[in-house]
Design a protein around this motif. Structure first.
Motif, PDB file in Angstrom:
ATOM      1  N   THR A  14       2.348 -29.341  27.775  1.00 30.78           N
ATOM      2  CA  THR A  14       3.147 -28.564  27.702  1.00 30.78           C
ATOM      3  C   THR A  14       3.967 -28.285  29.468  1.00 30.78           C
ATOM      4  OG1 THR A  14       1.603 -26.822  28.054  1.00 30.78           O
ATOM      5  CG2 THR A  14       2.596 -27.035  26.039  1.00 30.78           C
ATOM      6  N   GLN A  15       5.104 -28.024  29.707  1.00 34.85           N
ATOM      7  CA  GLN A  15       5.260 -27.958  31.095  1.00 34.85           C
ATOM      8  C   GLN A  15       6.479 -27.273  31.112  1.00 34.85           C
ATOM      9  OE1 GLN A  15       6.838 -32.560  31.169  1.00 34.85           O
ATOM     10  NE2 GLN A  15       8.505 -31.179  31.273  1.00 34.85           N
ATOM     11  N   GLY A  16       6.629 -26.659  32.474  1.00 35.81           N
ATOM     12  CA  GLY A  16       8.002 -26.049  32.327  1.00 35.81           C
ATOM     13  C   GLY A  16       9.563 -26.811  33.263  1.00 35.81           C
ATOM     14  N   THR A  17       9.922 -25.686  34.705  1.00 36.48           N
ATOM     15  CA  THR A  17      11.364 -26.899  34.803  1.00 36.48           C
ATOM     16  C   THR A  17      10.834 -26.356  36.143  1.00 36.48           C
ATOM     17  OG1 THR A  17      11.664 -24.410  35.717  1.00 36.48           O
ATOM     18  CG2 THR A  17      13.018 -25.696  33.452  1.00 36.48           C
ATOM     19  N   GLU A  18      11.648 -27.493  36.929  1.00 34.63           N
ATOM     20  CA  GLU A  18      10.827 -27.976  38.068  1.00 34.63           C
ATOM     21  C   GLU A  18      10.873 -26.811  38.962  1.00 34.63           C
ATOM     22  OE1 GLU A  18      11.897 -30.451  42.283  1.00 34.63           O
ATOM     23  OE2 GLU A  18      12.942 -31.004  40.331  1.00 34.63           O
ATOM     24  N   LYS A  19       9.404 -25.937  39.185  1.00 31.90           N
ATOM     25  CA  LYS A  19       9.037 -25.246  40.124  1.00 31.90           C
ATOM     26  C   LYS A  19       8.701 -23.902  39.617  1.00 31.90           C
ATOM     27  CE  LYS A  19      11.568 -26.853  44.400  1.00 31.90           C
ATOM     28  NZ  LYS A  19      12.715 -26.395  45.156  1.00 31.90           N
ATOM     29  N   VAL A  20       8.791 -23.522  38.199  1.00 36.57           N
ATOM     30  CA  VAL A  20       8.321 -22.941  37.841  1.00 36.57           C
ATOM     31  C   VAL A  20       7.704 -23.123  36.556  1.00 36.57           C
ATOM     32  CG1 VAL A  20       9.371 -20.838  36.316  1.00 36.57           C
ATOM     33  CG2 VAL A  20      10.765 -21.439  38.911  1.00 36.57           C
TER      34      VAL A  20
ATOM     35  N   GLU B 211      -5.258 -29.297  16.549  1.00 38.12           N
ATOM     36  CA  GLU B 211      -6.439 -30.612  16.245  1.00 38.12           C
ATOM     37  C   GLU B 211      -6.458 -31.471  17.358  1.00 38.12           C
ATOM     38  OE1 GLU B 211      -6.718 -31.731  12.052  1.00 38.12           O
ATOM     39  OE2 GLU B 211      -7.549 -30.279  11.382  1.00 38.12           O
ATOM     40  N   ILE B 212      -5.362 -31.085  18.103  1.00 40.31           N
ATOM     41  CA  ILE B 212      -5.297 -32.482  19.291  1.00 40.31           C
ATOM     42  C   ILE B 212      -4.973 -32.305  20.444  1.00 40.31           C
ATOM     43  CG2 ILE B 212      -3.393 -33.886  17.738  1.00 40.31           C
ATOM     44  CD1 ILE B 212      -1.078 -32.281  19.256  1.00 40.31           C
ATOM     45  N   PRO B 213      -5.649 -32.700  21.491  1.00 42.96           N
ATOM     46  CA  PRO B 213      -5.114 -32.675  22.769  1.00 42.96           C
ATOM     47  C   PRO B 213      -4.174 -32.210  22.928  1.00 42.96           C
ATOM     48  CG  PRO B 213      -6.696 -34.270  22.492  1.00 42.96           C
ATOM     49  CD  PRO B 213      -5.798 -34.646  21.352  1.00 42.96           C
ATOM     50  N   VAL B 214      -4.146 -31.195  23.555  1.00 42.34           N
ATOM     51  CA  VAL B 214      -3.006 -29.975  24.564  1.00 42.34           C
ATOM     52  C   VAL B 214      -3.566 -29.979  26.084  1.00 42.34           C
ATOM     53  CG1 VAL B 214      -1.634 -27.679  24.525  1.00 42.34           C
ATOM     54  CG2 VAL B 214      -3.126 -28.601  23.052  1.00 42.34           C
ATOM     55  N   ILE B 215      -2.187 -30.963  26.470  1.00 46.18           N
ATOM     56  CA  ILE B 215      -2.189 -30.618  28.162  1.00 46.18           C
ATOM     57  C   ILE B 215      -0.972 -29.595  29.049  1.00 46.18           C
ATOM     58  CG2 ILE B 215      -2.010 -32.509  30.279  1.00 46.18           C
ATOM     59  CD1 ILE B 215      -2.815 -34.858  28.104  1.00 46.18           C
ATOM     60  N   ALA B 216      -1.702 -29.001  30.381  1.00 48.38           N
ATOM     61  CA  ALA B 216      -0.114 -28.348  30.663  1.00 48.38           C
ATOM     62  C   ALA B 216      -0.039 -28.695  32.259  1.00 48.38           C
ATOM     63  CB  ALA B 216      -1.303 -27.100  30.926  1.00 48.38           C
ATOM     64  N   ALA B 217       0.634 -29.380  32.393  1.00 44.86           N
ATOM     65  CA  ALA B 217       1.412 -30.016  33.663  1.00 44.86           C
ATOM     66  C   ALA B 217       1.976 -28.423  34.541  1.00 44.86           C
ATOM     67  CB  ALA B 217       2.361 -30.866  33.038  1.00 44.86           C
ATOM     68  N   LEU B 218       1.335 -27.868  35.300  1.00 37.97           N
ATOM     69  CA  LEU B 218       1.551 -27.405  36.162  1.00 37.97           C
ATOM     70  C   LEU B 218       1.924 -27.309  37.104  1.00 37.97           C
ATOM     71  CD1 LEU B 218      -1.859 -24.709  35.435  1.00 37.97           C
ATOM     72  CD2 LEU B 218       0.335 -24.814  34.189  1.00 37.97           C
ATOM     73  N   ASP B 219       3.391 -26.428  37.671  1.00 37.68           N
ATOM     74  CA  ASP B 219       4.260 -26.906  38.907  1.00 37.68           C
ATOM     75  C   ASP B 219       5.000 -25.065  39.027  1.00 37.68           C
ATOM     76  OD1 ASP B 219       5.222 -27.859  41.194  1.00 37.68           O
ATOM     77  OD2 ASP B 219       7.032 -28.607  40.028  1.00 37.68           O
ATOM     78  N   GLY B 220       4.947 -25.346  40.344  1.00 42.64           N
ATOM     79  CA  GLY B 220       5.042 -23.956  40.847  1.00 42.64           C
ATOM     80  C   GLY B 220       4.684 -22.461  40.638  1.00 42.64           C
ATOM     81  N   ILE B 221       5.494 -21.663  39.774  1.00 39.95           N
ATOM     82  CA  ILE B 221       5.279 -20.641  39.787  1.00 39.95           C
ATOM     83  C   ILE B 221       4.556 -20.237  38.232  1.00 39.95           C
ATOM     84  CG2 ILE B 221       5.801 -18.303  38.880  1.00 39.95           C
ATOM     85  CD1 ILE B 221       7.991 -18.546  41.029  1.00 39.95           C
TER      86      ILE B 221
ATOM     87  N   CYS C 117      -4.631 -24.508  26.958  1.00 37.06           N
ATOM     88  CA  CYS C 117      -4.844 -25.959  27.322  1.00 37.06           C
ATOM     89  C   CYS C 117      -6.188 -25.873  27.376  1.00 37.06           C
ATOM     90  CB  CYS C 117      -3.626 -25.947  28.363  1.00 37.06           C
ATOM     91  SG  CYS C 117      -2.165 -25.633  27.421  1.00 37.06           S
ATOM     92  N   ASP C 118      -6.196 -27.674  26.584  1.00 35.31           N
ATOM     93  CA  ASP C 118      -7.478 -28.695  26.898  1.00 35.31           C
ATOM     94  C   ASP C 118      -7.331 -28.345  28.829  1.00 35.31           C
ATOM     95  OD1 ASP C 118      -8.693 -28.255  24.214  1.00 35.31           O
ATOM     96  OD2 ASP C 118      -6.613 -29.238  24.034  1.00 35.31           O
ATOM     97  N   ILE C 119      -6.497 -29.208  28.805  1.00 36.75           N
ATOM     98  CA  ILE C 119      -6.606 -29.829  29.789  1.00 36.75           C
ATOM     99  C   ILE C 119      -5.255 -29.634  30.957  1.00 36.75           C
ATOM    100  CG2 ILE C 119      -6.284 -32.506  31.342  1.00 36.75           C
ATOM    101  CD1 ILE C 119      -8.855 -32.116  29.850  1.00 36.75           C
ATOM    102  N   ARG C 120      -5.311 -28.916  32.611  1.00 34.81           N
ATOM    103  CA  ARG C 120      -4.510 -28.422  33.009  1.00 34.81           C
ATOM    104  C   ARG C 120      -4.795 -29.223  34.443  1.00 34.81           C
ATOM    105  NH1 ARG C 120      -6.766 -25.448  30.479  1.00 34.81           N
ATOM    106  NH2 ARG C 120      -9.223 -25.194  32.399  1.00 34.81           N
ATOM    107  N   PHE C 121      -3.256 -30.262  34.809  1.00 32.31           N
ATOM    108  CA  PHE C 121      -2.763 -30.599  35.790  1.00 32.31           C
ATOM    109  C   PHE C 121      -1.968 -29.883  37.113  1.00 32.31           C
ATOM    110  CE2 PHE C 121      -3.741 -34.937  33.242  1.00 32.31           C
ATOM    111  CZ  PHE C 121      -4.852 -34.542  33.483  1.00 32.31           C
TER     112      PHE C 121
END
Length: 222
Positions: free
Chosen positions: A52-58, A94-104, A116-120
């Protein structure tokens, strides 16, 4: 076609929050489309990892303020309950969920990320619960999920004051697992997703089930 998100299916599927003019606010339309996207991932037997990810900076500024302001008490409770249920859909995958967090990453956006299971994140990531300043509290499990990582007094400090949770503090306490330069963040999330996709599927499924079950047992006690 979804208006607030985009989905790129595959062995590694990406759900991107894609409504930057609203700062990816979690409106009722967003929640509906996000729920449908998660369910499509659940039914896709080829998908091994979700990002899961947002747009650049949000990533997301949280709930839609117009909808929140226009809600009476009963409607506000219903909206929070609905968001809680939809965010929990990530836990139940049942699968791993990764969050890619940028900005707000505010309010409901942080509540979703904590499922989410993992957050970067990037050094520029700004995480906080701003709800008290609006006369409400985090309504979709944010306080309970935060209690998995930090002490009650620290939760009080950040929730009462609405101050940002510093990135280095978040990494130290497991709120995020790693920090990458903004221009490398999504590539690093993809790289880690490929690593997980190479692992035995049933072993990952069993491991996630055990981790989530333990989390929920502890949350009931908190």
């Amino acid at each position: 076609m979804p208006e607030t998100i985009s989905i790129t299916p595959g062995t590694i599927t990406t759900i991107k929050f894609d409504n930057e003019p609203t700062m990816n606010a979690m409106s009722q339309l967003f929640l509906k489309e996000f729920h449908e996207a998660v369910e499509s991932v659940r039914n896709d037997k080829e998908c091994r990892v979700l990002i899961t990810q947002g747009t650049e900076k949000v990533f997301s500024a949280g709930g839609n303020l117009h909808e929140i302001a226009g809600a009476d008490y009963e409607k506000a409770v219903l909206m929070a309950t609905n968001a809680h249920y939809i965010y929990d859909g990530l836990l139940n995958l049942e699968i791993p969920v990764i969050a890619a967090l940028d900005g707000i990453v505010y309010g409901g956006g942080l509540e979703l990320a904590l499922r989410c299971d993992i957050r970067f994140c990037s050094p520029e990531t700004r995480m906080k619960f701003p709800e008290v300043d609006m006369g409400i509290i985090p309504g979709a499990g944010g306080i309970s999920f935060l209690s998995k990582y930090i002490a009650p007094a620290d939760i009080a400090y950040y929730v009462y004051s609405c101050k940002q949770i510093p990135v280095d503090y978040a990494k130290q306490h497991g709120i995020v697992q790693d920090v990458f330069p903004r221009n490398e963040l999504y590539a690093k999330a993809e790289e880690f997703a490929k690593l997980l996709a190479s692992k035995p599927r049933e072993a990952l499924r069993a491991a996630k089930h055990e981790i989530v079950s333990t989390m929920h047992d502890n949350l009931k006690d908190s």
